[in-house]
Scaffold this active site. Structure first.
Site, PDB file in Angstrom:
ATOM      1  CB  ALA A   1      35.652  36.611  42.482  1.00 48.68           C
TER       2      ALA A   1
ATOM      3  NE  ARG B   1      21.713  21.634  52.910  1.00 51.22           N
ATOM      4  CZ  ARG B   1      21.884  21.931  54.197  1.00 51.22           C
ATOM      5  NH1 ARG B   1      22.350  21.010  55.029  1.00 51.22           N
ATOM      6  NH2 ARG B   1      21.571  23.115  54.653  1.00 51.22           N
TER       7      ARG B   1
ATOM      8  CG  HIS C   1      43.971  37.742  46.955  1.00 49.97           C
ATOM      9  ND1 HIS C   1      44.925  38.735  46.980  1.00 49.97           N
ATOM     10  CD2 HIS C   1      42.994  38.182  46.124  1.00 49.97           C
ATOM     11  CE1 HIS C   1      44.535  39.726  46.186  1.00 49.97           C
ATOM     12  NE2 HIS C   1      43.376  39.411  45.661  1.00 49.97           N
TER      13      HIS C   1
ATOM     14  CG  ASP D   1      44.608  38.730  40.333  1.00 50.20           C
ATOM     15  OD1 ASP D   1      44.520  39.196  39.180  1.00 50.20           O
ATOM     16  OD2 ASP D   1      43.689  38.841  41.171  1.00 50.20           O
TER      17      ASP D   1
ATOM     18  CG  LEU E   1      41.222  41.638  48.936  1.00 53.73           C
ATOM     19  CD1 LEU E   1      41.488  40.145  49.146  1.00 53.73           C
ATOM     20  CD2 LEU E   1      42.418  42.447  49.405  1.00 53.73           C
TER      21      LEU E   1
END
Length: 385
Positions: free
Chosen positions: A212, A219, A248, A270, A304
């Site tokens: 996320a 750069r 994940h 999580d 997810l």
């Protein structure tokens, strides 16, 4: 490092035995043989959304009993303290739930609650992940007061995840950190400069690194670039959460993060309400979640939505994926989250004077027994024989 010696406990704390021998001339009242197993500080989970059918983001009349159930169940996974986490929710959910979940000490009843982790609603629309679009918020003219109006109170709150690119976020970060609340950056499209400005304003954590947020670009490495930034305030360390569930984060990404900044890595589960329940449809706050094998998605999508791996599984996967030392893997689940929350004098360590919260593990890091304040609170079946 792992060393072979005795651990002395009295009054719920880890004791310096020299004082006992030389000043009080006493020996132990009770001895327990751990059979050469590993004693490690109890695990600390700073991002857990629920588990075993309990959803912390549901506005129930008795949120406390749900937290208590999860607190009891996670003892078998070596977790001795945690931060119940709420995903993006409407104001009425925060107003109802937050006052019901105070900071509590751990014990035979379950792991201790260190304070709440509020993940959202002040996050990026593009990187909302499993967070419900309808309830996302940005900061308006009265930034911090608006936040207070949505949450209702910050009394029981320990961590807030927000997107630092949102307007007025820096003043909110300063207000939160001045109240002793940890600010985490996540669900964000921030570039590195915005992330650095947030850390300069007081942010100290990154929510589930790589997930996320903008992918690393040479750069502009974005939030990921904080791991090696040279623009952080002197003496300030950045911590970052990682979900090492095998789903994940690719093992190569785990290794990159760990090698770039090993001292900042914090393992988080999580975990979602489906933890411990198996396949099927479950909730996560305002969303419906579909669990298939080891993966949880927002129902009808491939997004997810949290993990169903408990903390001891994450520790073992992290060890195997990174090839780090056993001590490093254990510290990522104990010392580092304690340091993040400023609790390292009492939690996450077996130093003299610390709380006697520890876990007994076999050589493959399966949990054999869990202790809180020196009291046995969970034991594996085979350990009872």
């Amino acid at each position: 490092s792992v060393c072979r010696e005795d651990l002395w406990v009295r009054g719920g704390r880890i004791l310096d035995p020299e004082k006992l021998f030389f000043e009080e001339r006493r020996v132990a009242d009770e001895q327990r043989d751990c059979g050469g197993r590993i004693l490690a500080p109890g695990f600390i989970d700073v991002q857990i959304n629920g588990g075993f059918g309990v959803d912390f983001s549901q506005a129930t009349e008795d949120a406390g009993s749900g937290v208590a159930l999860v607190a009891r169940k996670i003892l078998s996974h070596g977790v001795t303290s945690f931060c119940p986490t709420l995903v993006t929710s409407p104001p009425e959910v925060y107003h109802k739930v937050l006052p019901q979940i105070p900071v509590t000490r751990g014990g035979p009843h379950g792991a201790g609650v260190l304070g709440l982790h509020l993940e959202g609603p002040f996050i990026s629309w593009e990187k909302r992940g499993a967070h419900p679009e309808a309830h996302l918020r940005s900061f308006e003219a009265n930034a911090f007061r608006d936040m207070l109006a949505i949450y209702g109170s910050l009394d029981n709150v320990r961590i807030v995840t927000l997107a630092p690119e949102l307007g007025r976020s820096l003043e909110v970060i300063q207000e939160l950190t001045s109240r002793g609340i940890c600010v985490s950056l996540g669900h964000s499209v921030a570039d590195l400069r915005a992330a650095e400005a947030a850390v300069q304003s007081g942010a100290t954590f990154i929510t589930h690194l790589f997930n996320a947020m903008l992918p690393f670009h040479h750069r502009d490495p974005g939030i990921v670039g904080l791991l090696t930034s040279d623009r952080l305030p002197p003496g300030r360390s950045i911590f970052y959460g990682m979900i090492a569930d095998g789903m994940h984060t690719n093992p190569a990404a785990l290794r990159i993060a760990h090698r770039a900044h090993p001292k900042g890595l914090v393992l988080v589960t999580d975990a979602i309400p489906a933890l411990g329940l198996g396949n099927g449809r479950h909730t996560l706050g305002q969303q419906e979640v579909e669990v298939d094998g080891l993966t949880a998605y927002v129902a009808g999508t491939k997004t997810l939505s949290g993990s169903i791996a408990p903390m001891d599984v994450c520790v073992r996967h992290f060890l195997q994926a990174t090839g780090c030392s056993v001590e490093s893997a254990l510290e990522a689940a104990s010392l580092h989250p304690a340091q993040l929350l400023g609790l390292e004098k009492y939690k996450g360590t077996l130093d003299f004077g610390a709380d006697a919260d520890f876990v007994v593990l076999d050589d493959s890091l399966h949990v054999w027994a869990t202790y809180i304040s020196g009291e046995l609170v969970w034991q594996a079946e085979e350990a009872r024989q």
